[in-house]
Scaffold this active site. Structure first.
Site, PDB file in Angstrom:
ATOM      1  N   THR A 165     -47.467  11.028  11.449  1.00 25.30           N
ATOM      2  CA  THR A 165     -46.992  11.155  10.141  1.00 25.30           C
ATOM      3  C   THR A 165     -47.867  10.019   9.511  1.00 25.30           C
ATOM      4  OG1 THR A 165     -45.506  11.324   8.186  1.00 25.30           O
ATOM      5  CG2 THR A 165     -44.683  10.053  10.348  1.00 25.30           C
ATOM      6  N   ASP A 213     -53.798  16.460   9.202  1.00 21.06           N
ATOM      7  CA  ASP A 213     -53.800  16.325  10.524  1.00 21.06           C
ATOM      8  C   ASP A 213     -52.880  17.150  11.553  1.00 21.06           C
ATOM      9  OD1 ASP A 213     -51.962  14.747   9.218  1.00 21.06           O
ATOM     10  OD2 ASP A 213     -51.659  13.833  11.076  1.00 21.06           O
ATOM     11  N   GLY A 259     -53.378  12.199   6.576  1.00 21.96           N
ATOM     12  CA  GLY A 259     -53.756  12.900   7.462  1.00 21.96           C
ATOM     13  C   GLY A 259     -55.448  12.541   7.981  1.00 21.96           C
ATOM     14  N   ARG A 270     -56.944  22.038   1.220  1.00 17.02           N
ATOM     15  CA  ARG A 270     -56.952  20.942   2.050  1.00 17.02           C
ATOM     16  C   ARG A 270     -55.997  21.118   3.100  1.00 17.02           C
ATOM     17  NH1 ARG A 270     -52.920  17.124   3.881  1.00 17.02           N
ATOM     18  NH2 ARG A 270     -53.947  14.969   4.396  1.00 17.02           N
ATOM     19  N   THR A 292     -42.893  14.389   5.911  1.00 17.07           N
ATOM     20  CA  THR A 292     -43.565  15.422   7.063  1.00 17.07           C
ATOM     21  C   THR A 292     -42.411  15.235   8.201  1.00 17.07           C
ATOM     22  OG1 THR A 292     -45.754  15.023   6.431  1.00 17.07           O
ATOM     23  CG2 THR A 292     -45.362  15.317   8.775  1.00 17.07           C
TER      24      THR A 292
END
Ligand code: ASP
Length: 344
Positions: A259, A240, A262, A237, A209
């Site tokens: 990161t 965050d 989430g 899904r 991420t």
């Protein structure tokens, strides 16, 4: 009025009318980036992979810093850094993102202008080449903060954003990771789907991420994050990253990009909580980050890290996982790229 006074006035008027912002004393230029947290250990790394990650981080860091150096905004700088990593297939964002259970990429991204504050985010998009650019357009050209799925892609089309086939995002490494993850999931309790079980991020899969926080010469803070989420996640899904306050947040005193797993970041409202500690409790940034990452987040079972920056240019790059791809560059001459638990 004397000729000298007239000349002074003319110079003042000319400088006020200039397009480039006037350098403001007291605001250092700073950009901090991350490229994902997880099991990043020397023992598992080949020299080639390590060099390649470092080069990818350096390219993103410099892309963002160049914007700041030329008088650009922190918002443009975080966008440039994140876009560079979205285009780099070794990170879990844009091209090279991880695959969901059905074998497709569902991408999430968010951007926030702390001086507004204003925010834009997209979730679950499949065809948007650079989700961070679409998040910026949601902020700039819609009345909303978060657009998801087909509606977000319809908005992208209307805005003339580059759309690509799903195959653009796929890389052989991520296809292999999904197969491995499904095999591992088959041996787990059916009630504990692998992406959500505690410790899932301890697997060296789905890393990467990406995020950035920056401070510009006007003293404005911004944050941006982009991700493919977790390997083998259920269709639909949302993590965050696009949830303002969870994986991404910026206000006038603090900017954070996270990161990690989430679900934990959403439940702990990680990014906002760090900024709230800075704003209301007047905690130093590093202490607020430490309280969250090694306290609240760890106690809840969440693994990962954050990058954070305050308006004085203090920054933190902290994590409770084995490592985190990260980098910082500022106008005080500091430039650093690191991956492992130690300073390297
Ligand atoms: N936070 C991301 C998510 O849960 C994944 C990551 O950062 O590795 O979607």
């Amino acid at each position: 009025m004397s000729r000298l006074q007239l000349l002074t006035l003319a110079l003042l008027a000319a400088s006020l009318g200039r397009a480039a912002p006037v350098p403001a004393a007291g605001h250092p230029l700073v950009i901090v980036i991350h490229g994902g947290a997880g099991v990043i250990e020397r023992a598992r790394m080949t020299p080639e992979r390590e060099a390649s990650y470092r080069a990818g981080l350096a390219a993103a860091l410099d892309a963002g810093y160049t914007v700041l150096e030329h008088g650009g905004s922190s918002l443009d700088a975080v966008g440039a850094a994140v876009r560079t990593m979205e285009d780099d297939p070794q990170f879990n964002a844009g091209r090279g993102a991880v695959l969901n259970h059905d074998g497709i990429c569902e991408l999430d991204a968010a951007i926030m202008d702390g001086s507004g504050p204003r925010a834009g985010a997209v979730a679950g998009v499949h065809h948007v080449k650079n989700p961070i650019d679409l998040a910026r357009l949601v902020m700039d050209r819609s009345a909303h903060v978060l657009l998801a799925g087909a509606g977000a892609e319809e908005f992208a089309l209307a805005q003339g954003v580059v759309l690509v086939p799903e195959s653009y995002f796929l890389t052989p490494g991520r296809v292999h990771e999904l197969e491995e993850e499904k095999r591992a999931a088959a041996s787990q309790e059916p009630t504990a789907p692998l992406p959500l079980r505690p410790g899932a991020a301890a697997q060296p899969k789905g890393l990467g991420t990406v995020g950035a926080v920056a401070l510009d010469r006007e003293g404005r803070l911004a944050a941006a994050t982009s991700t493919g989420g977790l390997t083998n996640k259920l269709y639909g899904r949302i993590g965050d990253t696009p949830i303002i306050g969870a994986g991404t947040y910026a206000d006038e005193s603090c900017a954070v990009s996270g990161t990690g797993q989430g679900e934990f970041y959403i439940r702990q409202v990680v990014a906002y909580d760090i900024c709230a500690m800075v704003h209301y409790q007047h905690l130093p940034l590093a202490q607020a980050v430490d309280t969250m990452i090694h306290g609240k987040l760890r106690r809840s079972g969440g693994e990962g890290g954050v990058i954070a920056l305050d308006r004085d240019g203090n920054y933190a790059m902290d994590f409770n996982s084995a490592g985190m791809h990260r980098g910082v560059r500022d106008s005080r001459g500091h430039r650093e790229i690191a991956m492992y638990r130690d300073a390297n």
